[in-house]
Design an enzyme around this catalytic site. Structure first.
Site, PDB file in Angstrom:
ATOM      1  N   THR A   1      -1.900  -0.545  -4.262  1.00 66.07           N
ATOM      2  CA  THR A   1      -2.854   0.572  -4.399  1.00 66.07           C
ATOM      3  C   THR A   1      -2.205   1.849  -3.881  1.00 66.07           C
ATOM      4  O   THR A   1      -1.383   1.806  -2.949  1.00 66.07           O
ATOM      5  CB  THR A   1      -4.167   0.265  -3.642  1.00 66.07           C
ATOM      6  OG1 THR A   1      -5.172   1.218  -4.016  1.00 66.07           O
ATOM      7  CG2 THR A   1      -3.979   0.323  -2.133  1.00 66.07           C
TER       8      THR A   1
ATOM      9  N   ILE B   1       0.827  -1.203   0.000  1.00 60.03           N
ATOM     10  CA  ILE B   1       0.000   0.000   0.000  1.00 60.03           C
ATOM     11  C   ILE B   1       0.865   1.259   0.000  1.00 60.03           C
ATOM     12  O   ILE B   1       1.905   1.310   0.663  1.00 60.03           O
ATOM     13  CB  ILE B   1      -0.919  -0.011   1.244  1.00 60.03           C
ATOM     14  CG1 ILE B   1      -1.884  -1.213   1.181  1.00 60.03           C
ATOM     15  CG2 ILE B   1      -1.709   1.297   1.384  1.00 60.03           C
ATOM     16  CD1 ILE B   1      -2.627  -1.478   2.487  1.00 60.03           C
ATOM     17  N   CYS B   2       0.414   2.294  -0.742  1.00 59.23           N
ATOM     18  CA  CYS B   2       1.032   3.623  -0.699  1.00 59.23           C
ATOM     19  C   CYS B   2       2.466   3.575  -1.244  1.00 59.23           C
ATOM     20  O   CYS B   2       2.681   3.244  -2.396  1.00 59.23           O
ATOM     21  CB  CYS B   2       0.967   4.162   0.729  1.00 59.23           C
ATOM     22  SG  CYS B   2       1.443   5.894   0.935  1.00 59.23           S
ATOM     23  N   ILE B   3       3.467   3.865  -0.430  1.00 58.94           N
ATOM     24  CA  ILE B   3       4.856   3.873  -0.871  1.00 58.94           C
ATOM     25  C   ILE B   3       5.502   2.497  -0.755  1.00 58.94           C
ATOM     26  O   ILE B   3       6.568   2.257  -1.331  1.00 58.94           O
ATOM     27  CB  ILE B   3       5.680   4.932  -0.089  1.00 58.94           C
ATOM     28  CG1 ILE B   3       7.068   5.175  -0.723  1.00 58.94           C
ATOM     29  CG2 ILE B   3       5.834   4.511   1.369  1.00 58.94           C
ATOM     30  CD1 ILE B   3       7.038   5.691  -2.143  1.00 58.94           C
TER      31      ILE B   3
ATOM     32  N   PRO C   1       4.984  -0.292  -2.233  1.00 56.93           N
ATOM     33  CA  PRO C   1       5.321  -0.966  -3.490  1.00 56.93           C
ATOM     34  C   PRO C   1       6.699  -0.580  -4.044  1.00 56.93           C
ATOM     35  O   PRO C   1       7.209  -1.260  -4.939  1.00 56.93           O
ATOM     36  CB  PRO C   1       4.204  -0.517  -4.440  1.00 56.93           C
ATOM     37  CG  PRO C   1       3.040  -0.247  -3.545  1.00 56.93           C
ATOM     38  CD  PRO C   1       3.658   0.370  -2.323  1.00 56.93           C
TER      39      PRO C   1
END
Length: 222
Positions: free
Chosen positions: A190, A135-137, A139
């Site tokens: 995401t 999620i968010c950063i 990835p």
């Protein structure tokens, strides 16, 4: 039969730890879907401590596991105790802690490394072919976990996407309410607060990610 999901937290607070809204939305959705959850965090010092009121760095030291316990209401374990065989899937909420404590992406960019205990567990999930949600950063760590060619998203930030591509990932632009799935690797990502302007917007994508990760855990059910 309820699924067992591991969640890795990276502290407590968007600027130096796990993003609290993202973490709570993840835990709420997992509970609503009937999953059994165990939170983990590395037992290490944070990179630094940020005053979330002013944005200034503070002259003190905090422990990632201890701070993460605030979000988990004390129900959390040292990540070294985590065994991939005990879980059906893994989810990692964002926040700068993912780029400062779980890795040094915030400092080193494409030349970053993932904290050894975090890398060992995430690689174990990848090698076992078990679903993972980033999620968010978080990835940004995908290429280090899965190797070159992994498909993921942090939204549409061109600079961050370019760094991820340099690391070997294939970045796909994505709106806040959607997910990107690497079907071969069972990796779902995401943007959340990389794009979200409200907690509801963040939840729209996170709920979809959690739902998809849980769906993937059922693929091999009898």
């Amino acid at each position: 039969m309820s699924k067992k999901i591991a969640v890795i937290l990276s502290g407590c607070g968007v600027y130096d730890g796990a993003e609290i809204h993202e973490s709570v939305i993840t835990l709420l959705r997992l509970d609503q879907r009937g999953a059994q959850v165990q939170c983990f965090a590395p037992n290490i010092s944070q990179l630094h401590v940020i005053n979330h009121l002013t944005g200034d760095e503070m002259p003190e030291s905090r422990n990632v596991l201890v701070e993460s316990a605030r979000i988990a209401r004390g129900n959390i374990k040292d990540i070294r105790e985590a065994n991939v065989e005990d879980f059906d899937a893994l989810i990692v909420p964002g926040g700068f802690g993912a780029a400062k404590n779980l890795s040094n992406f915030a400092i080193e960019g494409a030349g970053c490394t993932v904290q050894p205990d975090v890398l060992a567990l995430t690689e174990a999930f990848a090698e076992a072919g078990k679903p993972v949600g980033l999620i968010c950063i978080s990835p940004a760590l995908a290429a280090k976990i899965y190797g070159p060619g992994v498909t993921c998203t942090i939204g549409n930030d061109a600079d961050t996407a370019a760094v991820m591509n340099k690391m070997g990932a294939t970045h796909t632009d994505c709106v806040v309410s959607d997910i990107v799935e690497d079907k071969a690797r069972k990796l779902v990502s995401t943007p959340a607060y990389m794009l979200a302007q409200s907690i509801s917007e963040a939840a729209s994508g996170i709920n979809k990610l959690v739902d998809r990760v849980l769906e993937l855990t059922h693929e091999n059910d009898e």
